[in-house]
Design an enzyme around this catalytic site. Structure first.
Site, PDB file in Angstrom:
ATOM      1  N   PRO A  16       0.833  -1.210   0.000  1.00  0.00           N
ATOM      2  CA  PRO A  16       0.000   0.000   0.000  1.00  0.00           C
ATOM      3  C   PRO A  16       0.868   1.260   0.000  1.00  0.00           C
ATOM      4  O   PRO A  16       2.103   1.164   0.033  1.00  0.00           O
ATOM      5  CB  PRO A  16      -0.763  -0.119   1.324  1.00  0.00           C
ATOM      6  CG  PRO A  16       0.188  -0.839   2.221  1.00  0.00           C
ATOM      7  CD  PRO A  16       0.923  -1.817   1.335  1.00  0.00           C
ATOM      8  N   GLY A  20       7.005   1.799   1.620  1.00  0.00           N
ATOM      9  CA  GLY A  20       8.445   1.794   1.323  1.00  0.00           C
ATOM     10  C   GLY A  20       8.784   1.202  -0.034  1.00  0.00           C
ATOM     11  O   GLY A  20       9.912   0.776  -0.262  1.00  0.00           O
ATOM     12  N   SER A  22       8.972   2.844  -2.975  1.00  0.00           N
ATOM     13  CA  SER A  22       9.950   3.711  -3.648  1.00  0.00           C
ATOM     14  C   SER A  22      11.311   3.571  -2.981  1.00  0.00           C
ATOM     15  O   SER A  22      12.339   3.486  -3.660  1.00  0.00           O
ATOM     16  CB  SER A  22       9.499   5.170  -3.612  1.00  0.00           C
ATOM     17  OG  SER A  22       8.269   5.288  -4.296  1.00  0.00           O
ATOM     18  N   ASP A  99       8.705   3.018 -11.393  1.00  0.00           N
ATOM     19  CA  ASP A  99       7.964   3.258 -10.157  1.00  0.00           C
ATOM     20  C   ASP A  99       6.508   3.571 -10.504  1.00  0.00           C
ATOM     21  O   ASP A  99       6.216   3.977 -11.631  1.00  0.00           O
ATOM     22  CB  ASP A  99       8.590   4.431  -9.383  1.00  0.00           C
ATOM     23  CG  ASP A  99       8.156   4.435  -7.907  1.00  0.00           C
ATOM     24  OD1 ASP A  99       7.725   3.380  -7.406  1.00  0.00           O
ATOM     25  OD2 ASP A  99       8.263   5.496  -7.258  1.00  0.00           O
ATOM     26  N   GLU A 100       5.596   3.386  -9.568  1.00  0.00           N
ATOM     27  CA  GLU A 100       4.163   3.658  -9.775  1.00  0.00           C
ATOM     28  C   GLU A 100       3.658   2.936 -11.018  1.00  0.00           C
ATOM     29  O   GLU A 100       2.877   3.492 -11.801  1.00  0.00           O
ATOM     30  CB  GLU A 100       3.919   5.174  -9.937  1.00  0.00           C
ATOM     31  CG  GLU A 100       4.447   6.027  -8.789  1.00  0.00           C
ATOM     32  CD  GLU A 100       3.519   6.092  -7.586  1.00  0.00           C
ATOM     33  OE1 GLU A 100       2.549   5.283  -7.514  1.00  0.00           O
ATOM     34  OE2 GLU A 100       3.783   6.919  -6.710  1.00  0.00           O
ATOM     35  N   GLN A 102       1.569   0.738 -11.499  1.00  0.00           N
ATOM     36  CA  GLN A 102       0.119   0.475 -11.587  1.00  0.00           C
ATOM     37  C   GLN A 102      -0.601   1.467 -12.502  1.00  0.00           C
ATOM     38  O   GLN A 102      -1.669   1.161 -13.010  1.00  0.00           O
ATOM     39  CB  GLN A 102      -0.527   0.493 -10.191  1.00  0.00           C
ATOM     40  CG  GLN A 102      -0.766   1.871  -9.568  1.00  0.00           C
ATOM     41  CD  GLN A 102       0.464   2.479  -8.895  1.00  0.00           C
ATOM     42  OE1 GLN A 102       1.493   1.830  -8.802  1.00  0.00           O
ATOM     43  NE2 GLN A 102       0.370   3.722  -8.437  1.00  0.00           N
ATOM     44  N   CYS A 194      -4.861  -1.150   7.995  1.00  0.00           N
ATOM     45  CA  CYS A 194      -4.913  -2.618   8.022  1.00  0.00           C
ATOM     46  C   CYS A 194      -6.282  -3.064   7.479  1.00  0.00           C
ATOM     47  O   CYS A 194      -7.162  -2.239   7.224  1.00  0.00           O
ATOM     48  CB  CYS A 194      -4.713  -3.133   9.440  1.00  0.00           C
ATOM     49  SG  CYS A 194      -6.073  -2.701  10.543  1.00  0.00           S
TER      50      CYS A 194
HETATM   51  P1  ADP Z   1       5.710   4.087  -0.967  1.00  0.00           P
HETATM   52  O1  ADP Z   1       6.547   4.235  -2.208  1.00  0.00           O
HETATM   53  O2  ADP Z   1       5.325   2.651  -0.694  1.00  0.00           O
HETATM   54  O3  ADP Z   1       4.510   5.006  -0.922  1.00  0.00           O
HETATM   55  P2  ADP Z   1       7.903   5.446   0.333  1.00  0.00           P
HETATM   56  O4  ADP Z   1       9.139   4.639   0.050  1.00  0.00           O
HETATM   57  O5  ADP Z   1       7.694   6.678  -0.481  1.00  0.00           O
HETATM   58  O6  ADP Z   1       6.623   4.480   0.284  1.00  0.00           O
HETATM   59  O7  ADP Z   1       7.872   5.924   1.848  1.00  0.00           O
HETATM   60  C1  ADP Z   1       7.998   5.048   2.930  1.00  0.00           C
HETATM   61  C2  ADP Z   1       8.293   5.898   4.158  1.00  0.00           C
HETATM   62  O8  ADP Z   1       7.133   6.647   4.520  1.00  0.00           O
HETATM   63  C3  ADP Z   1       8.612   5.112   5.412  1.00  0.00           C
HETATM   64  O9  ADP Z   1       9.955   4.696   5.479  1.00  0.00           O
HETATM   65  C4  ADP Z   1       8.301   6.128   6.503  1.00  0.00           C
HETATM   66  O10 ADP Z   1       9.402   6.993   6.697  1.00  0.00           O
HETATM   67  C5  ADP Z   1       7.192   6.988   5.894  1.00  0.00           C
HETATM   68  N1  ADP Z   1       5.826   6.769   6.455  1.00  0.00           N
HETATM   69  C6  ADP Z   1       4.881   7.730   6.608  1.00  0.00           C
HETATM   70  N2  ADP Z   1       3.716   7.217   7.068  1.00  0.00           N
HETATM   71  C7  ADP Z   1       3.894   5.889   7.220  1.00  0.00           C
HETATM   72  C8  ADP Z   1       3.058   4.780   7.650  1.00  0.00           C
HETATM   73  N3  ADP Z   1       1.769   4.959   8.010  1.00  0.00           N
HETATM   74  N4  ADP Z   1       3.600   3.542   7.655  1.00  0.00           N
HETATM   75  C9  ADP Z   1       4.882   3.358   7.304  1.00  0.00           C
HETATM   76  N5  ADP Z   1       5.709   4.340   6.876  1.00  0.00           N
HETATM   77  C10 ADP Z   1       5.244   5.596   6.838  1.00  0.00           C
END
Ligand code: ADP
Length: 202
Positions: A16, A20, A22, A99-100, A102, A194
């Site tokens: 989701p 993490g 990215s 990336d992205e 989807q 969740c």
């Molecule tokens: P994604 O690409 O999956 O959207 P990113 O890699 O950009 O995720 O960012 C992940 C980072 O976002 C985590 O390492 C943390 O620092 C931050 N973060 C902010 N909110 C949350 C959350 N609810 N759960 C986990 N990480 C979070």
């Protein structure tokens, strides 16, 4: 052995928002760059056809990326058709990251498989589920065909449990199943949730 191993394969990183993805793509790409491999990263562009951009994580790390509108633009860029140097075909990069993923249409599946067949290490990151917790665009096909899949979780903003879903909020309220994916001028936000705390209104 009858012919040398080319190393081509498909890796998919899903989860989701805020899980993490990215960060993980950036980590894998950075290691490839340290190994002196040729790397090209793409991401979907919302406006211009092509522009230099970056993949950035919520925590602030980034790598250079080319923003493109269509899968055909990725193909064109990799074949060198956008370069005016009289070079017909460039050597393919060792690693292609997207990336992205989807947000691209199902043509991205064919491209990923073709590149992997040609010996490229393909690393794709994207949302497995949309805000309704339904499989997102090309992701089911990519997940089924990948050699490696990593499913990441975020932290549920309500209870702190591992979050597998992206909660869409419009004006602070859970979005409806039928709300359009792009809402012009709406106060929209997303939170990691969740299974128990993910809500979609009828
Ligand atoms: P994604 O690409 O999956 O959207 P990113 O890699 O950009 O995720 O960012 C992940 C980072 O976002 C985590 O390492 C943390 O620092 C931050 N973060 C902010 N909110 C949350 C959350 N609810 N759960 C986990 N990480 C979070």
């Amino acid at each position: 052995l009858r012919s040398p191993y080319s190393g081509g394969h498909l890796e998919v990183v899903v989860g989701p928002m805020f899980s993490g993805k990215s960060e993980e793509l950036i980590r894998r790409v950075t290691r490839a760059v340290i190994a002196r491999q040729n790397v090209q990263v793409f991401k979907p562009a919302l406006d211009d056809r092509y522009h230099a951009s970056a993949v950035a994580s919520h925590a602030g790390r980034s790598v250079q990326a080319l923003a493109v509108r269509h899968v055909a633009d990725i193909r064109e860029h990799l074949s060198g058709a956008d370069r005016l140097l009289g070079v017909d075909r460039l050597p393919l990069p060792d690693v292609v990251g997207i990336d992205e993923v989807q947000f691209f249409d199902t043509a991205v599946v064919e491209l990923a498989l073709e590149l992997a067949d040609l010996g490229v290490r393909v690393i794709l990151a994207g949302l497995d589920l949309d805000f309704r917790a339904e499989p997102f665009g090309p992701m089911p096909q990519l997940l089924a065909r990948a050699e490696s899949v990593e499913k990441l979780t975020a932290i549920c903003t309500v209870c702190g449990a591992p979050a597998t879903r992206s909660q869409r909020l419009i004006g602070g309220q859970p979005a409806r199943f039928d709300d359009p994916v792009v809402l012009v001028g709406a106060q929209e936000s997303y939170e990691a949730r969740c299974r128990v705390h993910h809500e979609v209104l009828e």
